[in-house]
Design an enzyme around this catalytic site. Structure first.
Site, PDB file in Angstrom:
ATOM      1  N   ARG A 253       6.874   3.249  -1.082  1.00 24.53           N
ATOM      2  CA  ARG A 253       7.242   3.143   0.321  1.00 24.53           C
ATOM      3  C   ARG A 253       8.720   3.494   0.432  1.00 24.53           C
ATOM      4  O   ARG A 253       9.479   3.294  -0.514  1.00 24.53           O
ATOM      5  CB  ARG A 253       7.008   1.723   0.839  1.00 24.53           C
ATOM      6  CG  ARG A 253       5.557   1.230   0.712  1.00 24.53           C
ATOM      7  CD  ARG A 253       5.440  -0.237   1.115  1.00 24.53           C
ATOM      8  NE  ARG A 253       4.054  -0.707   1.042  1.00 24.53           N
ATOM      9  CZ  ARG A 253       3.502  -1.268  -0.024  1.00 24.53           C
ATOM     10  NH1 ARG A 253       4.248  -1.432  -1.137  1.00 24.53           N
ATOM     11  NH2 ARG A 253       2.247  -1.679  -0.011  1.00 24.53           N
TER      12      ARG A 253
ATOM     13  N   LYS B  51       6.038  -5.319  -1.410  1.00 19.30           N
ATOM     14  CA  LYS B  51       5.766  -6.330  -0.390  1.00 19.30           C
ATOM     15  C   LYS B  51       5.474  -7.678  -1.042  1.00 19.30           C
ATOM     16  O   LYS B  51       4.829  -7.741  -2.082  1.00 19.30           O
ATOM     17  CB  LYS B  51       4.579  -5.907   0.474  1.00 19.30           C
ATOM     18  CG  LYS B  51       4.890  -4.760   1.427  1.00 19.30           C
ATOM     19  CD  LYS B  51       3.701  -4.477   2.322  1.00 19.30           C
ATOM     20  CE  LYS B  51       4.019  -3.405   3.346  1.00 19.30           C
ATOM     21  NZ  LYS B  51       2.863  -3.125   4.236  1.00 19.30           N
TER      22      LYS B  51
ATOM     23  N   HIS C   1       6.360   8.421   4.763  1.00 21.37           N
ATOM     24  CA  HIS C   1       5.071   7.750   4.540  1.00 21.37           C
ATOM     25  C   HIS C   1       3.965   8.779   4.315  1.00 21.37           C
ATOM     26  O   HIS C   1       3.008   8.514   3.581  1.00 21.37           O
ATOM     27  CB  HIS C   1       4.727   6.849   5.721  1.00 21.37           C
ATOM     28  CG  HIS C   1       3.910   5.661   5.329  1.00 21.37           C
ATOM     29  ND1 HIS C   1       4.384   4.667   4.480  1.00 21.37           N
ATOM     30  CD2 HIS C   1       2.634   5.316   5.622  1.00 21.37           C
ATOM     31  CE1 HIS C   1       3.438   3.749   4.302  1.00 21.37           C
ATOM     32  NE2 HIS C   1       2.366   4.128   4.971  1.00 21.37           N
TER      33      HIS C   1
ATOM     34  N   ARG D 199       3.922   9.515   0.725  1.00 21.00           N
ATOM     35  CA  ARG D 199       3.219   8.439  -0.003  1.00 21.00           C
ATOM     36  C   ARG D 199       1.710   8.665   0.088  1.00 21.00           C
ATOM     37  O   ARG D 199       0.996   8.575  -0.907  1.00 21.00           O
ATOM     38  CB  ARG D 199       3.606   7.092   0.578  1.00 21.00           C
ATOM     39  CG  ARG D 199       2.807   5.888   0.079  1.00 21.00           C
ATOM     40  CD  ARG D 199       3.413   4.612   0.652  1.00 21.00           C
ATOM     41  NE  ARG D 199       2.488   3.489   0.664  1.00 21.00           N
ATOM     42  CZ  ARG D 199       2.305   2.646  -0.346  1.00 21.00           C
ATOM     43  NH1 ARG D 199       2.962   2.825  -1.480  1.00 21.00           N
ATOM     44  NH2 ARG D 199       1.476   1.634  -0.253  1.00 21.00           N
TER      45      ARG D 199
ATOM     46  N   HIS E  91      -1.072  -1.909  -3.461  1.00 16.85           N
ATOM     47  CA  HIS E  91      -1.979  -2.502  -2.480  1.00 16.85           C
ATOM     48  C   HIS E  91      -2.537  -3.817  -3.024  1.00 16.85           C
ATOM     49  O   HIS E  91      -3.040  -3.857  -4.140  1.00 16.85           O
ATOM     50  CB  HIS E  91      -3.149  -1.563  -2.175  1.00 16.85           C
ATOM     51  CG  HIS E  91      -2.780  -0.408  -1.308  1.00 16.85           C
ATOM     52  ND1 HIS E  91      -3.534   0.756  -1.247  1.00 16.85           N
ATOM     53  CD2 HIS E  91      -1.742  -0.215  -0.464  1.00 16.85           C
ATOM     54  CE1 HIS E  91      -2.977   1.599  -0.405  1.00 16.85           C
ATOM     55  NE2 HIS E  91      -1.888   1.036   0.086  1.00 16.85           N
TER      56      HIS E  91
ATOM     57  N   TYR F 221      -8.628   6.408   0.940  1.00 19.16           N
ATOM     58  CA  TYR F 221      -8.427   7.722   0.337  1.00 19.16           C
ATOM     59  C   TYR F 221      -9.724   8.327  -0.180  1.00 19.16           C
ATOM     60  O   TYR F 221      -9.800   9.535  -0.382  1.00 19.16           O
ATOM     61  CB  TYR F 221      -7.382   7.630  -0.781  1.00 19.16           C
ATOM     62  CG  TYR F 221      -6.039   7.211  -0.225  1.00 19.16           C
ATOM     63  CD1 TYR F 221      -5.272   8.102   0.513  1.00 19.16           C
ATOM     64  CD2 TYR F 221      -5.567   5.911  -0.387  1.00 19.16           C
ATOM     65  CE1 TYR F 221      -4.061   7.712   1.065  1.00 19.16           C
ATOM     66  CE2 TYR F 221      -4.357   5.518   0.161  1.00 19.16           C
ATOM     67  CZ  TYR F 221      -3.618   6.423   0.890  1.00 19.16           C
ATOM     68  OH  TYR F 221      -2.437   6.036   1.445  1.00 19.16           O
TER      69      TYR F 221
END
Length: 198
Positions: free
Chosen positions: A48, A71, A139, A142, A165, A174
């Site tokens: 990110r 995150k 993004h 990414r 994730h 994806y």
């Protein structure tokens, strides 16, 4: 149930062309080298923009892996391709600011931390100069990383870990992109597809 939208992305040819041309598109040579290093890092690792800009100079080594804090302060280890090392070495060689171990890895023209908005605007300028879609954002790079890996490897778990994730469902988007690529190819080239059906 709301239809899930597919993430915007670029083709591999568009992405590689962009990264190749960035150093020559900026009038300030070291800024062009910095932007090339930043966007090559994002595309090569699926980071990110906030994760890339949070790196310190001391985080960067000549190793084949780097630890990223994402995150929720969760850490993950991502591999570094030779092309990333090459772009980063070119940037660090010409950067006019003294970067200590605690300095941001990516700095603005004043030597202060590079802001995400500045990087995003720069990428838009590069994309416009090359005639690339308006969807060309950090993004999108990414997403391009994940999409191109999915098309070539289908390693859903590996891509999940690379992107950081928490849930596999976030990565499964994806697989839909891959299926869409197959359908587009089928619709374009299958001999039984009529012009009306196309």
């Amino acid at each position: 149930r709301l239809k899930q939208t597919l993430p915007r992305t670029l083709t591999s040819q568009q992405t590689l062309s962009l990264l190749k041309e960035i150093p020559d598109l900026n009038a300030t040579a070291w800024v062009g080298a910095r932007d090339c290093a930043l966007f090559t890092l994002i595309y090569g690792t699926g980071l990110r923009i906030a994760e890339a800009l949070s790196l310190r100079r001391g985080d960067w080594t000549a190793q084949e892996m780097i630890t990223i804090t994402g995150k929720g302060r969760k850490q993950r280890v991502v591999p570094l391709l030779p092309i990333i090392h090459e772009a980063m070495a070119a940037y660090l060689k010409v950067c006019p600011h003294v970067l200590t171990a605690e300095s941001p890895l990516f700095v603005g023209v004043s030597g202060k931390p590079l802001h995400a908005g500045v990087a995003q605007r720069a990428l838009r300028v590069y994309a416009q100069a090359l005639g690339l879609p308006e969807k060309t954002t950090p993004h999108a790079l990414r997403h391009a990383c994940a999409t191109h890996l999915m098309v070539n490897s289908h390693d859903l778990r590996g891509i999940q870990e690379l992107l950081g994730h928490a849930q596999l469902s976030s990565t499964q988007i994806y697989t839909h992109l891959d299926h869409q690529s197959l359908l587009d190819t089928f619709g374009t080239f299958h001999p039984r597809m009529s012009k009306e059906e196309k």
